[in-house]
Scaffold this active site. Structure first.
Site, mmCIF file in Angstrom:
data_model
loop_
_atom_site.group_PDB
_atom_site.id
_atom_site.type_symbol
_atom_site.label_atom_id
_atom_site.label_comp_id
_atom_site.label_asym_id
_atom_site.label_seq_id
_atom_site.Cartn_x
_atom_site.Cartn_y
_atom_site.Cartn_z
ATOM 1 N N ARG A 92 37.370 60.107 36.558
ATOM 2 C CA ARG A 92 37.314 58.726 36.292
ATOM 3 C C ARG A 92 39.261 58.525 36.507
ATOM 4 O O ARG A 92 39.328 56.978 37.348
ATOM 5 C CB ARG A 92 36.884 57.585 36.150
ATOM 6 C CG ARG A 92 35.512 58.163 37.130
ATOM 7 C CD ARG A 92 34.290 56.900 36.885
ATOM 8 N NE ARG A 92 33.889 57.396 35.461
ATOM 9 C CZ ARG A 92 32.733 57.049 35.081
ATOM 10 N NH1 ARG A 92 32.514 55.050 35.427
ATOM 11 N NH2 ARG A 92 32.311 57.244 34.214
ATOM 12 N N GLN A 93 39.019 59.558 34.895
ATOM 13 C CA GLN A 93 40.917 58.811 34.877
ATOM 14 C C GLN A 93 41.800 59.407 34.705
ATOM 15 O O GLN A 93 42.022 60.500 34.789
ATOM 16 C CB GLN A 93 40.597 59.019 33.068
ATOM 17 C CG GLN A 93 41.626 58.990 32.343
ATOM 18 C CD GLN A 93 42.158 56.580 32.348
ATOM 19 O OE1 GLN A 93 41.803 56.451 32.047
ATOM 20 N NE2 GLN A 93 44.123 57.412 32.240
ATOM 21 N N ASP A 165 33.388 49.683 47.583
ATOM 22 C CA ASP A 165 35.431 49.312 47.373
ATOM 23 C C ASP A 165 36.122 50.094 47.725
ATOM 24 O O ASP A 165 35.408 50.944 49.274
ATOM 25 C CB ASP A 165 36.212 48.971 45.983
ATOM 26 C CG ASP A 165 35.904 50.666 45.700
ATOM 27 O OD1 ASP A 165 36.424 51.296 46.277
ATOM 28 O OD2 ASP A 165 35.735 50.759 44.600
ATOM 29 N N LYS A 188 36.082 42.541 46.985
ATOM 30 C CA LYS A 188 35.775 41.393 45.542
ATOM 31 C C LYS A 188 36.792 40.273 45.794
ATOM 32 O O LYS A 188 37.385 39.795 46.240
ATOM 33 C CB LYS A 188 36.462 41.409 43.808
ATOM 34 C CG LYS A 188 35.119 42.740 43.855
ATOM 35 C CD LYS A 188 35.117 42.726 42.293
ATOM 36 C CE LYS A 188 34.310 44.349 41.932
ATOM 37 N NZ LYS A 188 34.438 45.044 40.703
ATOM 38 N N ARG A 190 36.651 35.591 44.440
ATOM 39 C CA ARG A 190 35.976 34.717 43.293
ATOM 40 C C ARG A 190 36.097 33.934 43.341
ATOM 41 O O ARG A 190 37.268 33.098 44.429
ATOM 42 C CB ARG A 190 36.852 34.912 41.885
ATOM 43 C CG ARG A 190 36.830 34.130 40.340
ATOM 44 C CD ARG A 190 37.838 34.260 39.346
ATOM 45 N NE ARG A 190 37.220 35.620 38.764
ATOM 46 C CZ ARG A 190 36.230 36.030 38.225
ATOM 47 N NH1 ARG A 190 35.445 35.514 37.434
ATOM 48 N NH2 ARG A 190 36.672 37.453 37.952
ATOM 49 N N ASP A 215 28.068 55.312 46.616
ATOM 50 C CA ASP A 215 29.433 55.270 45.442
ATOM 51 C C ASP A 215 29.415 56.683 44.709
ATOM 52 O O ASP A 215 28.012 57.494 44.769
ATOM 53 C CB ASP A 215 28.633 53.905 44.488
ATOM 54 C CG ASP A 215 30.093 54.073 43.707
ATOM 55 O OD1 ASP A 215 31.123 54.976 44.459
ATOM 56 O OD2 ASP A 215 30.289 52.742 42.738
ATOM 57 N N GLY A 221 25.683 50.086 36.588
ATOM 58 C CA GLY A 221 24.958 49.301 37.240
ATOM 59 C C GLY A 221 25.425 48.136 38.243
ATOM 60 O O GLY A 221 24.692 47.723 38.671
#
Ligand code: R5P
Length: 295
Positions: A92-93, A165, A188, A190, A215, A221
């Site tokens: 992931r990096q 996403d 997402k 807010r 995913d 989680g």
């Protein structure tokens, strides 16, 4: 050929040895009193060597064991060495999110290349393009979409497949294609008054539908739980969660179930209570294809 199993291959090394009809050799380990790791390859490879190593739990230790084993096997034989890494840690990096950060996955791939690794098989790596961007080692990425679709197929009625996403949309699209279902991704939002964060489907409605959220990794989680709570609040009938790598830290499974998810299923790249789907047949297929390219 000889298949070598590094600690914690979760039975995948044995499955691969069975799948290609070759013998399995367990590497030897110990920890020195100062905490350093030791590995030893107890016998020379007969022909091509295949080294199976899943890099979780204890990713840093596992990575170093993998690098040391590659160095040792290359010293024993001039035949090609292929590493099969079901869970690639640090994937992931894959870029510098902040100035001064390393591209961690580049460090691993460059190290493997420098040590002379001849081929690499990974399973559903976070961003497949790293395999060509950061190394020239011939490689295969095992896609698990068909396996996930086959597992959930009997439960899918009026279903929709969601990515948590937009970056994960391609995986949702591929799983949906196997299920003949619609797919979408979550955005997402807010609430400006309450501050509550929701993850809304971008285009589709989920009301009275069965939702499968897919995913690559479930870690804490949090991502899946937020997605599940949102689609259930929008009237989804049932929510299932699937991932490739069930890292599942800090009570992740409890969080998922308490968020209303009916079932979580993952592949067996990482050992966990939800690792129900074997990647072995798909990994053997990709390994055979890579062997054809190399030999
Ligand atoms: C992120 O880029 C990954 O694809 C996963 O969405 C993420 O690792 C999930 O993490 P968590 O379970 O901690 O929300």
């Amino acid at each position: 050929m000889t298949v070598y199993a590094l600690e914690n291959s979760n039975g995948i090394a044995a499955g691969i040895a069975r799948g290609i009809g070759d013998k399995l050799v367990q590497l030897e380990y110990k920890i020195f009193p100062d905490g350093e790791s030791y590995v030893r390859v107890p016998q020379k490879p007969e022909g091509v060597a295949i080294l199976v190593a899943s890099l979780y739990p204890n990713p840093d230790k596992r990575i170093f064991e993998l690098l040391m084993s590659v160095e040792a096997i290359k010293a024993l034989s001039s035949e090609p060495l292929i590493a099969v890494v079901p869970y690639m840690a640090y994937a992931r990096q894959d870029k510098r999110f902040l100035e001064g950060e390393p591209i961690s996955i580049r460090v691993i791939l460059k190290s493997l290349e420098t040590l002379g690794l001849d081929g690499l098989v990974v399973v559903d790596i976070h961003k497949p393009s790293v395999l060509s961007e950061y190394t020239s080692i011939p490689s295969r990425n095992v896609f698990i979409d068909r396996l996930i679709a086959e597992y959930f197929h009997p439960k899918m009625r009026n279903s929709v497949v969601l990515a948590p996403d937009v970056g994960a949309i391609e995986r949702a699209k591929r799983v949906a294609a196997h299920l003949d279902a619609e797919y979408d991704y979550l955005v997402k939002e807010r609430d400006r008054v309450t501050g509550e964060v929701k993850a809304m489907p971008k285009n589709l409605t989920v009301e009275e539908r069965t939702v499968l959220i897919v995913d690559d990794i479930i870690s804490t989680g949090g991502t899946m739980a937020l997605a599940a709570r949102t689609v259930l609040s929008q009237g989804a009938e049932k929510v299932y969660a699937a991932c490739t790598h069930a890292v599942m830290v800090r009570g992740a499974l409890d969080l998922l179930i308490s968020s209303g998810i009916s079932e979580v299923a993952a592949t067996d790249t990482v050992p966990s209570p939800v690792s129900k789907i074997s990647v072995v047949p798909a990994a053997v297929e990709e390994l055979r294809s890579l062997l054809e390219e190399l030999l």
